[in-house]
Design an enzyme around this catalytic site. Sequence first.
Site, PDB file in Angstrom:
ATOM      1  N   TRP A  37       0.819  -1.222   0.000  1.00  0.00           N
ATOM      2  CA  TRP A  37       0.000   0.000   0.000  1.00  0.00           C
ATOM      3  C   TRP A  37       0.847   1.264   0.000  1.00  0.00           C
ATOM      4  CZ3 TRP A  37      -4.327  -0.850  -2.072  1.00  0.00           C
ATOM      5  CH2 TRP A  37      -4.957  -2.085  -1.896  1.00  0.00           C
ATOM      6  N   LYS A  74     -12.304  -1.726   7.037  1.00  0.00           N
ATOM      7  CA  LYS A  74     -11.609  -2.683   7.902  1.00  0.00           C
ATOM      8  C   LYS A  74     -12.050  -2.481   9.344  1.00  0.00           C
ATOM      9  CE  LYS A  74      -8.437  -2.051   4.297  1.00  0.00           C
ATOM     10  NZ  LYS A  74      -8.493  -3.310   3.623  1.00  0.00           N
ATOM     11  N   ASP A  83      -1.280   6.529   6.366  1.00  0.00           N
ATOM     12  CA  ASP A  83      -2.390   5.688   5.925  1.00  0.00           C
ATOM     13  C   ASP A  83      -2.696   4.698   7.053  1.00  0.00           C
ATOM     14  OD1 ASP A  83      -4.058   3.821   4.802  1.00  0.00           O
ATOM     15  OD2 ASP A  83      -2.844   3.466   3.014  1.00  0.00           O
TER      16      ASP A  83
HETATM   17  C1  PLP Z   1      -3.423   0.165   4.072  1.00  0.00           C
HETATM   18  C2  PLP Z   1      -4.309   0.327   2.877  1.00  0.00           C
HETATM   19  N1  PLP Z   1      -4.230   1.460   2.159  1.00  0.00           N
HETATM   20  C3  PLP Z   1      -5.009   1.667   1.085  1.00  0.00           C
HETATM   21  C4  PLP Z   1      -5.914   0.725   0.660  1.00  0.00           C
HETATM   22  C5  PLP Z   1      -6.771   1.002  -0.547  1.00  0.00           C
HETATM   23  O1  PLP Z   1      -8.053   1.283  -0.119  1.00  0.00           O
HETATM   24  P1  PLP Z   1      -9.263   1.553  -1.135  1.00  0.00           P
HETATM   25  O2  PLP Z   1      -9.532   0.269  -1.830  1.00  0.00           O
HETATM   26  O3  PLP Z   1     -10.355   1.991  -0.215  1.00  0.00           O
HETATM   27  O4  PLP Z   1      -8.854   2.624  -2.072  1.00  0.00           O
HETATM   28  C6  PLP Z   1      -6.059  -0.460   1.383  1.00  0.00           C
HETATM   29  C7  PLP Z   1      -7.052  -1.467   0.949  1.00  0.00           C
HETATM   30  O5  PLP Z   1      -7.087  -2.582   1.339  1.00  0.00           O
HETATM   31  C8  PLP Z   1      -5.222  -0.671   2.505  1.00  0.00           C
HETATM   32  O6  PLP Z   1      -5.295  -1.803   3.217  1.00  0.00           O
END
Ligand code: PLP
Length: 361
Positions: free
Chosen positions: A102, A196, A172
């Site tokens: 991520w 989550k 994040d």
């Molecule tokens: C730590 C993290 N950041 C970003 C994301 C991306 O999220 P989204 O699908 O809501 O854009 C996720 C998705 O699982 C994630 O676990």
Amino acid sequence: MTRAYNFSAGPATLPEAVLRQAQAEMLEWHGAGASIVELSHRGPEFLQVAQEAEADLRALMSIPDDYAVLFLQGGATSQQALIPLNFAAPGQKADYVLTGHWGKTAIKQAKPYVDVNVAASSEADGYRDVPERGAWRLSDDAAYVHITANETIHGVEFRDIPDVGDVPLVADFSSSIVSEPLDVSKFGVIYAGAQKNLGPVGVSVAIIRRDLLERAGQPRADIFTYASHASKESMLNTPPTWNWYLAGLVFKWMRAQGGVEAFAASNQRKSALLYDVIDGSGGFYRNEVAAGARSRMNVPFFLKDEALDKPFLAEAKAAGLISLKGHRALGGMRASIYNAMPEAGVEALAGFMRDFQQRNG
Ligand SMILES: Cc1ncc(COP(=O)(O)O)c(C=O)c1O
């Protein structure tokens, strides 16, 4: 009806009490004559829901008054693009610490707008640790420093908030927000997709120190401007009312359970139980993350023999334990054990893992 223990990484299990309340309120919300999802976002009913959700999240996380709390569409990925657009001048440097998948996404979203400096990375070692703060190569003039507090796929978590001086720390927290007490004042921006720990997919939360909202950023439309969303209390356009409402129910449920302190304790017990089973299995199960960086929310693990993966998943499902397949980027298994996963679910998984090992070890 049989609800399994659901270890999905996101969208993830929600508290049963919240689902039951939403079910009870589905056709008519509190005498309003309609469901909350059928009413105007500007009407008194939804305004009450929205305001209570924000107040409850502020109380849960002890968010200081000089931080705006936004409920936005677009997922965490959109925030990863909005952050450079809003907080960095065109082509300005921004520092990123890369600890997993991520973080890589965050860099990809930022690259069109900023000069990304990867200040530290654990990529070469397969993302098994958080690079030591002393080894980070921060820029002198970065707009911000970005970290991924918990890497959902690799199961790597920052256990301390890094000191980055006066440069705003942007984090994040999609997969670990409200999992333990957090000193919000150490951050410039905290963002998270809801799916989550906060509720259903479709709404994201951004917690932004208000002085940052005054940064000029880059040419962009109003709809991509955090300050505009803040000035309209996240109602610049039609917000995702159903998702916001459900997240609000989760916040109330969390407060009734004792708040983040109570969840921190149970998250600690839940993750320790799984890591103990893994580490005590004599190599039948393995988790490769450094002990000090192991996630309390996502526990990836591998079986010693890949041929056992299929029977493991099938037998787990038959035992009422679902969504344990690891992310395709990593393979193996992953147990996501967010706040809404009861301790009994993790105990059931630990028991199943021991039993499976006995039969196949
Ligand atoms: C730590 C993290 N950041 C970003 C994301 C991306 O999220 P989204 O699908 O809501 O854009 C996720 C998705 O699982 C994630 O676990």
